[in-house]
Design an enzyme around this catalytic site. Structure first.
Site, short mmCIF file in Angstrom:
data_model
loop_
_atom_site.label_atom_id
_atom_site.label_comp_id
_atom_site.label_asym_id
_atom_site.label_seq_id
_atom_site.Cartn_x
_atom_site.Cartn_y
_atom_site.Cartn_z
N SER A 186 10.99 -0.77 4.64
CA SER A 186 9.32 -0.01 3.92
C SER A 186 9.73 -1.15 3.12
O SER A 186 10.54 -1.87 1.92
CB SER A 186 9.79 1.53 3.47
OG SER A 186 8.50 1.25 2.18
N TYR A 218 14.75 7.24 -1.54
CA TYR A 218 14.04 7.43 0.24
C TYR A 218 14.22 5.15 -0.37
O TYR A 218 14.18 4.70 0.07
CB TYR A 218 12.68 7.15 0.11
CG TYR A 218 11.99 6.53 1.22
CD1 TYR A 218 11.47 7.23 2.35
CD2 TYR A 218 11.08 5.41 0.71
CE1 TYR A 218 10.86 6.38 3.67
CE2 TYR A 218 9.72 5.00 1.86
CZ TYR A 218 9.86 5.70 2.66
OH TYR A 218 9.95 4.86 4.22
P1 NAD Z 1 6.06 10.30 10.56
O1 NAD Z 1 6.53 11.72 9.26
O2 NAD Z 1 4.73 10.62 10.89
O3 NAD Z 1 7.69 10.47 12.35
C1 NAD Z 1 8.38 10.25 11.74
C2 NAD Z 1 9.61 11.13 12.35
O4 NAD Z 1 10.53 11.03 12.59
C3 NAD Z 1 9.18 12.68 12.77
O5 NAD Z 1 8.68 12.81 14.57
C4 NAD Z 1 10.21 13.94 13.08
O6 NAD Z 1 10.34 14.75 13.81
C5 NAD Z 1 10.98 12.28 13.61
N1 NAD Z 1 12.29 12.79 12.74
C6 NAD Z 1 12.60 12.95 10.81
N2 NAD Z 1 13.67 13.03 11.44
C7 NAD Z 1 14.76 12.98 12.02
C8 NAD Z 1 16.06 13.11 12.95
N3 NAD Z 1 16.47 13.66 11.90
N4 NAD Z 1 16.36 13.50 13.62
C9 NAD Z 1 15.25 12.72 14.38
N5 NAD Z 1 14.40 12.31 14.44
C10 NAD Z 1 13.40 12.40 13.24
O7 NAD Z 1 6.42 8.94 10.28
P2 NAD Z 1 6.04 7.12 9.62
O8 NAD Z 1 5.40 7.65 8.54
O9 NAD Z 1 5.43 7.24 10.95
O10 NAD Z 1 6.79 6.95 9.68
C11 NAD Z 1 8.23 6.27 10.95
C12 NAD Z 1 9.01 5.56 10.21
O11 NAD Z 1 8.42 3.82 9.21
C13 NAD Z 1 9.90 5.84 9.25
O12 NAD Z 1 11.14 5.45 8.70
C14 NAD Z 1 9.52 5.63 8.00
O13 NAD Z 1 9.96 5.38 6.82
C15 NAD Z 1 8.87 3.74 7.96
N6 NAD Z 1 8.12 3.97 7.00
C16 NAD Z 1 6.74 4.48 6.61
C17 NAD Z 1 5.04 4.22 6.66
C18 NAD Z 1 3.96 4.65 6.22
O14 NAD Z 1 2.93 4.97 5.65
N7 NAD Z 1 3.63 5.63 7.07
C19 NAD Z 1 5.93 3.34 5.43
C20 NAD Z 1 6.63 2.57 5.35
C21 NAD Z 1 7.81 2.47 6.08
#
Ligand code: NAD
Length: 250
Positions: A142, A156
């Site tokens: 991130s 985080y």
């Molecule tokens: P989200 O919450 O929409 O989806 C995350 C998914 O991971 C969910 O379906 C959840 O059930 C699953 N999950 C959570 N814990 C888990 C576990 N222990 N085992 C298996 N699955 C698990 O999140 P997102 O926004 O799509 O983010 C996805 C990735 O991208 C993450 O690593 C997040 O840190 C990273 N990220 C997101 C953003 C953003 O703006 N959305 C920005 C930077 C980084």
């Protein structure tokens, strides 16, 4: 639109029941990959059904990425169905906002386990198969932690900066096997969890801070994953690719 950059390749995407993981799964499948999508949420099966109905080679499996046995089972399911593994996308992650001064050790451990330890567990479990295919590993970091500071996300940010250390170390160690390891640092991406966490004012302020004047889409990240998984990036390893609409250059 469909392409063929990943024809014959087999990929695993963790945390693919929604958001970025779901977007990545779609883009990999559109480029011809067979994809195993996994999550702790049972919604993962609905995503697989939806993708199958569109003609993609996809299967779903439930796996908690913090549980080594469940991750082993995920790899076994992949081999049973598709006989090999070329691409591992470590996407599952959580981002519970809370001020550092209210954070408990349990809060810290949970975030570090799901976001960072999981990457060790999944990489370890997939390594034999990835060695056999000279595969590619893509870790979701991130901009928070790896590029800029972020309030109310100390745990985080630590986990996402940790991912960069792990990415560089494993890129060096696995180069001799022909395995490339890279990380992606998204800025604000429009996912259900982000939309729930943001008030309309937060959303407005976020967009204002992004030179390209929009949040990213999961598809934007999916296209970058396709690039990092394909031969188009065959000389890139150990890198952090920022994808944030210019947020961190302004
Ligand atoms: P989200 O919450 O929409 O989806 C995350 C998914 O991971 C969910 O379906 C959840 O059930 C699953 N999950 C959570 N814990 C888990 C576990 N222990 N085992 C298996 N699955 C698990 O999140 P997102 O926004 O799509 O983010 C996805 C990735 O991208 C993450 O690593 C997040 O840190 C990273 N990220 C997101 C953003 C953003 O703006 N959305 C920005 C930077 C980084």
């Amino acid at each position: 639109m469909t392409g063929s950059k990943l024809d014959g390749k087999v990929a695993i995407v963790t945390g693919a029941a929604q958001g970025i993981g779901r977007g990545i799964a779609y883009e990999l499948a559109r480029e011809g990959a067979s994809v195993v999508i996994s999550d702790i949420a049972t919604d993962i099966h609905k995503v697989a059904e939806e993708m199958q109905s569109e003609g993609y080679h996809v299967i779903s499996t439930i796996a908690d990425v913090t549980d080594a046995q469940q991750v082993e089972d995920m790899i076994e399911t992949t081999l049973k169905e598709f006989s090999k593994l070329d691409i591992l996308v470590n996407n599952a992650g959580i981002y519970p906002f809370m001020p550092m001064e209210n954070m408990t050790q349990n809060d810290w451990d949970k975030v570090l386990d799901v976001n960072l330890k999981s990457i060790f567990i999944c990489t370890h479990a997939a390594l034999t198969e990835l060695k056999a295919q000279k595969g590619s590993i893509i870790n979701l970091s991130s901009i928070a932690g790896s590029v800029i500071g972020y309030e109310a996300l100390a745990h985080y940010s630590a986990s996402k900066a940790g991912i960069m250390g792990f990415t560089r170390a494993t890129a060096l160690e696995f180069a001799k096997y022909g395995i490339r390891v890279n990380a992606i640092a998204p800025g604000a991406i429009k996912t259900p969890t982000v939309e729930k966490a943001m008030s309309p004012e937060d959303l407005k302020a976020s967009i204002k801070a992004i030179p390209l004047k929009r949040l990213g889409d999961p598809q934007d990240i999916g296209r970058l994953v396709v690039f990092l998984a394909s031969d188009d990036s065959s000389f890139i390893t150990g890198q952090l690719i920022v994808i944030d609409g210019g947020q961190t250059i302004s």
